[in-house]
Design a protein around this motif. Structure first.
Motif, mmCIF file in Angstrom:
data_model
loop_
_atom_site.group_PDB
_atom_site.id
_atom_site.type_symbol
_atom_site.label_atom_id
_atom_site.label_comp_id
_atom_site.label_asym_id
_atom_site.label_seq_id
_atom_site.Cartn_x
_atom_site.Cartn_y
_atom_site.Cartn_z
ATOM 1 N N THR A 77 12.654 -57.621 2.199
ATOM 2 C CA THR A 77 12.687 -56.880 0.938
ATOM 3 C C THR A 77 11.877 -55.592 1.055
ATOM 4 N N PHE A 78 10.709 -55.672 1.690
ATOM 5 C CA PHE A 78 9.901 -54.469 1.922
ATOM 6 C C PHE A 78 10.661 -53.463 2.781
ATOM 7 N N LEU A 95 10.084 -61.545 1.949
ATOM 8 C CA LEU A 95 9.155 -60.451 1.622
ATOM 9 C C LEU A 95 9.261 -59.310 2.626
ATOM 10 N N THR A 104 7.436 -71.519 2.930
ATOM 11 C CA THR A 104 6.520 -70.414 3.219
ATOM 12 C C THR A 104 7.144 -69.439 4.205
ATOM 13 N N GLY A 120 9.771 -67.480 2.430
ATOM 14 C CA GLY A 120 9.140 -66.489 1.561
ATOM 15 C C GLY A 120 8.651 -65.282 2.333
ATOM 16 N N ILE A 121 8.039 -65.518 3.485
ATOM 17 C CA ILE A 121 7.550 -64.406 4.308
ATOM 18 C C ILE A 121 8.716 -63.567 4.827
#
Length: 120
Positions: free
Chosen positions: A90-91, A87, A80, A83-84
Motif C-alpha cells: 500500500t505504501f 502495508l 501479521t 498485514g506487513i
C-alpha cells in the motif's frame, strides 16, 4: 475446497506478475517509439505508463495475498505477515501514485504538489 482456493490465489498472483511484465515491455516499447519519433516527454511518459502498470500489478498481488491468507488457518503469525505485506504494498502504491499524478489521492486535482506543469 482449500486446494481450489490456493490454485485461484496462485493464478491471481501469476496474473499480477504478468501485468508487471507486460507493463515493462509495453512501457519500454512506447518509450523507444517516442524517442525515435523525437518526442521530448518520452522519459516522463515511460515513468507514468510503467507506474500505472506497477500500481495495477500491486493491487492484484495484494488481492492474491488476501485470498491465500484466508485459505490458511489464520494464526497470529500469518495475519501479521499479511498485514506487513499489505502495508508495504500500500505504501508503494501510494508513493507511485503521488509520483505519477503529482498529488496525494485525497487532494483535489487543482492542488498539484510536485509537478507545477502537470497536464493531468
Amino acid at each position: 475446497m482449500r486446494h481450489y482456493i490456493q490454485i485461484i490465489a496462485e493464478i491471481i498472483e501469476g496474473l499480477g506478475v504478468a501485468i508487471l511484465l507486460l507493463g515493462v515491455v509495453y512501457s519500454l516499447v512506447d518509450f523507444f517509439i517516442s524517442k525515435y519519433k523525437g518526442k521530448e516527454d518520452c522519459y516522463f511518459r515511460l515513468r507514468k505508463t510503467l507506474g500505472k502498470f506497477i500500481l495495477l500489478g500491486l493491487e492484484v498481488l495484494i488481492a492474491a495475498d488476501i485470498i491465500a491468507t484466508v485459505n490458511t488457518n489464520p494464526t497470529l503469525e500469518s495475519v501479521t505477515i499479511l498485514g506487513i505485506i499489505v502495508l508495504i504494498r500500500t505504501f508503494l502504491s501510494l508513493s507511485i501514485q503521488v509520483e505519477i499524478e503529482g498529488r496525494f489521492p485525497w487532494q483535489k486535482t487543482s492542488q498539484n504538489v510536485f509537478h507545477k506543469d502537470s497536464k493531468e
